[in-house]
Design a protein around this motif. Structure first.
Motif, mmCIF file in Angstrom:
data_model
loop_
_atom_site.group_PDB
_atom_site.id
_atom_site.type_symbol
_atom_site.label_atom_id
_atom_site.label_comp_id
_atom_site.label_asym_id
_atom_site.label_seq_id
_atom_site.Cartn_x
_atom_site.Cartn_y
_atom_site.Cartn_z
ATOM 1 N N PRO A 162 -1.333 12.299 -2.121
ATOM 2 C CA PRO A 162 -2.233 12.475 -3.266
ATOM 3 C C PRO A 162 -3.636 12.892 -2.792
ATOM 4 N N PRO A 163 -4.334 13.742 -3.515
ATOM 5 C CA PRO A 163 -3.959 14.328 -4.795
ATOM 6 C C PRO A 163 -3.220 15.658 -4.685
ATOM 7 N N GLN A 164 -2.733 16.021 -3.489
ATOM 8 C CA GLN A 164 -1.995 17.282 -3.352
ATOM 9 C C GLN A 164 -0.619 17.217 -4.009
ATOM 10 N N SER A 165 -0.001 16.051 -3.985
ATOM 11 C CA SER A 165 1.309 15.911 -4.627
ATOM 12 C C SER A 165 1.128 15.774 -6.137
ATOM 13 N N PRO A 166 2.128 16.171 -6.926
ATOM 14 C CA PRO A 166 2.007 16.082 -8.385
ATOM 15 C C PRO A 166 1.806 14.640 -8.839
ATOM 16 N N PRO A 167 0.911 14.406 -9.800
ATOM 17 C CA PRO A 167 0.690 13.043 -10.287
ATOM 18 C C PRO A 167 1.875 12.550 -11.101
ATOM 19 N N PRO A 168 2.218 11.277 -10.997
ATOM 20 C CA PRO A 168 3.353 10.728 -11.746
ATOM 21 C C PRO A 168 3.014 10.523 -13.218
ATOM 22 N N THR A 169 4.035 10.307 -14.029
ATOM 23 C CA THR A 169 3.839 10.069 -15.462
ATOM 24 C C THR A 169 4.188 8.630 -15.838
ATOM 25 N N ASP A 170 4.111 7.755 -14.860
ATOM 26 C CA ASP A 170 4.298 6.318 -15.064
ATOM 27 C C ASP A 170 2.983 5.638 -14.687
ATOM 28 N N VAL A 171 2.506 4.715 -15.535
ATOM 29 C CA VAL A 171 1.176 4.131 -15.332
ATOM 30 C C VAL A 171 1.068 3.397 -14.002
ATOM 31 N N ALA A 172 2.040 2.555 -13.669
ATOM 32 C CA ALA A 172 1.975 1.798 -12.416
ATOM 33 C C ALA A 172 1.975 2.728 -11.214
ATOM 34 N N ARG A 173 2.822 3.760 -11.246
ATOM 35 C CA ARG A 173 2.867 4.711 -10.135
ATOM 36 C C ARG A 173 1.595 5.539 -10.060
ATOM 37 N N LEU A 174 1.012 5.883 -11.219
ATOM 38 C CA LEU A 174 -0.247 6.634 -11.209
ATOM 39 C C LEU A 174 -1.374 5.792 -10.621
ATOM 40 N N ARG A 175 -1.385 4.510 -10.924
ATOM 41 C CA ARG A 175 -2.417 3.633 -10.360
ATOM 42 C C ARG A 175 -2.316 3.616 -8.833
ATOM 43 N N ALA A 176 -1.095 3.507 -8.322
ATOM 44 C CA ALA A 176 -0.897 3.518 -6.864
ATOM 45 C C ALA A 176 -1.258 4.891 -6.280
ATOM 46 N N TYR A 177 -0.920 5.949 -6.994
ATOM 47 C CA TYR A 177 -1.230 7.320 -6.571
ATOM 48 C C TYR A 177 -2.746 7.502 -6.419
ATOM 49 N N LEU A 178 -3.509 7.055 -7.422
ATOM 50 C CA LEU A 178 -4.966 7.209 -7.376
ATOM 51 C C LEU A 178 -5.583 6.336 -6.287
ATOM 52 N N GLN A 179 -4.998 5.173 -6.053
ATOM 53 C CA GLN A 179 -5.484 4.314 -4.976
ATOM 54 C C GLN A 179 -5.302 5.003 -3.628
ATOM 55 N N GLU A 180 -4.139 5.654 -3.443
ATOM 56 C CA GLU A 180 -3.915 6.380 -2.193
ATOM 57 C C GLU A 180 -4.846 7.579 -2.091
ATOM 58 N N ALA A 181 -5.071 8.275 -3.209
ATOM 59 C CA ALA A 181 -5.977 9.425 -3.203
ATOM 60 C C ALA A 181 -7.398 9.017 -2.850
ATOM 61 N N ALA A 182 -7.760 7.768 -3.177
ATOM 62 C CA ALA A 182 -9.104 7.256 -2.887
ATOM 63 C C ALA A 182 -9.198 6.628 -1.502
ATOM 64 N N TYR A 183 -8.124 6.713 -0.715
ATOM 65 C CA TYR A 183 -8.094 6.141 0.633
ATOM 66 C C TYR A 183 -8.423 4.646 0.614
ATOM 67 N N SER A 184 -7.953 3.946 -0.405
ATOM 68 C CA SER A 184 -8.260 2.535 -0.556
ATOM 69 C C SER A 184 -7.027 1.683 -0.284
ATOM 70 N N LYS A 185 -7.227 0.576 0.400
ATOM 71 C CA LYS A 185 -6.136 -0.359 0.665
ATOM 72 C C LYS A 185 -6.079 -1.464 -0.374
ATOM 73 N N THR A 186 -7.034 -1.472 -1.296
ATOM 74 C CA THR A 186 -7.081 -2.495 -2.339
ATOM 75 C C THR A 186 -7.106 -1.814 -3.705
ATOM 76 N N PRO A 187 -6.689 -2.515 -4.757
ATOM 77 C CA PRO A 187 -6.716 -1.928 -6.099
ATOM 78 C C PRO A 187 -8.108 -1.426 -6.468
ATOM 79 N N LEU A 188 -8.165 -0.325 -7.190
ATOM 80 C CA LEU A 188 -9.443 0.297 -7.518
ATOM 81 C C LEU A 188 -10.118 -0.432 -8.675
#
Length: 318
Positions: free
Chosen positions: A190-216
């Motif tokens: 992320p964010p190069q990969s397509p974003p998911p259409t599931d809320v929980a997966r999108l939250r994890a996707y954005l956390q990875e895109a932000a280079y964060s090891k903790t919830p945003l």
């Protein structure tokens, strides 16, 4: 200035032995990563999340004003904060998310890689007046995963008037500041990969895109959504998922209706953080993110800004 230069040298988000960008310019993700590092290392100075190219323009402009004897400010006005329509009724994010979900039933429009955004960014420095740089940025991806980025100096608030360009000079409206083609990148992170259409997966996707090891937290989540919109033009289903995610996020207050800087009707949601306020503008029918505006919530005489001044504004288009 010396300490800031040293921070830049040490930040280097792309090592020289990296597989793709070793000898080339930073891509968008690297620029955002570098900016994030800078903000973490220099918390006492509020800096907007703008690209290195815009920073260079501002630096050149300041030099031009100082060393050429020019004392008249350029004919480019900083945008005023968006105003909420007085008689409008606030709409909760939960209600908006339900509308977005219904609007996405037919799956149109579709997700598209690439972005088209108009932005206004303020540049600040010690003992010099702040300067606002307006730009339009278009990023288009090709079938081979290469992409082209075009940056144009233009200000829809003052059509046809000269705007700030490279080296701090006034240029004609629509002047191309830069045009670059980047070689293929096969990253699936992320964010190069397509974003998911599931809320929980999108939250994890954005956390990875932000280079964060903790919830945003809310501020980080809004920054991550901005990063997502810097890579993708969301489809109806992706926009609905973002709306559902934001509906579960604390601290976003519904304000009412606004007209954005491109003349579009939107619903405004405010998030307050120390020293600044972030207004999220969303389409009232589809839940798509139309824009993000950050304003100063208190004056900072050192940088010549007042409470209510616009720090940055981005308006996304299809």
């Amino acid at each position: 200035m010396a300490d800031e230069l040293e921070l830049l040298r040490r930040a280097n988000p792309v090592p020289v032995d990296g597989p793709h960008f070793g000898e080339g310019p930073l891509d968008h993700n690297a620029e955002r990563h570098l900016d994030r590092l800078m903000r973490q290392r220099t918390p006492r100075r509020p800096r907007p999340a703008w690209g290195l190219a815009a920073t260079a323009v501002v630096a050149a402009l300041v030099s031009a004003l100082l060393f050429t004897g020019q004392t008249t400010a350029p004919a480019v006005a900083a945008p005023r904060p968006l105003l909420v329509q007085a008689d409008s009724t606030p709409v909760s994010l939960k209600t908006l998310a339900e509308r977005a979900q219904a609007a996405a039933a037919d799956g149109s429009p579709k997700l598209r890689k690439g972005t088209h955004v108009q932005s206004w960014s303020i540049g600040m420095s010690d003992n010099k007046p702040p300067i606002t740089v307006p730009e339009e940025r278009i990023v288009r991806w090709n079938a081979d995963d290469s992409h082209t980025e075009i940056v144009v100096a233009t200000d829809p608030l003052h059509p046809g008037r000269p705007v700030l360009g490279e080296e701090g000079k006034l240029v004609e409206d629509g002047h191309v500041l830069s045009e670059q083609t980047y070689p293929p990148s096969w990253s699936d992170a992320p964010p190069q990969s397509p974003p998911p259409t599931d809320v929980a997966r999108l939250r994890a996707y954005l956390q990875e895109a932000a280079y964060s090891k903790t919830p945003l937290n809310t501020r980080e989540l809004l920054d991550a959504v901005e990063s997502l919109l810097g890579t993708w033009t969301l489809g109806a289903r992706e926009s609905a998922t973002v709306a559902r995610l934001l509906a579960e996020t604390e601290g976003l207050r519904p304000l009412g209706q606004v007209t954005d800087r491109l003349g579009r009707r939107g619903l405004a949601y405010m998030y307050d953080r120390p020293g600044a306020r972030k207004m999220l503008i969303m389409d009232p029918a589809t839940g798509a993110v139309l824009g993000l505006e950050t304003t100063f919530s208190k004056a900072d005489p050192q940088y010549g800004v007042k409470a209510g001044d616009v720090m940055s504004y981005s308006a996304w288009m299809r």
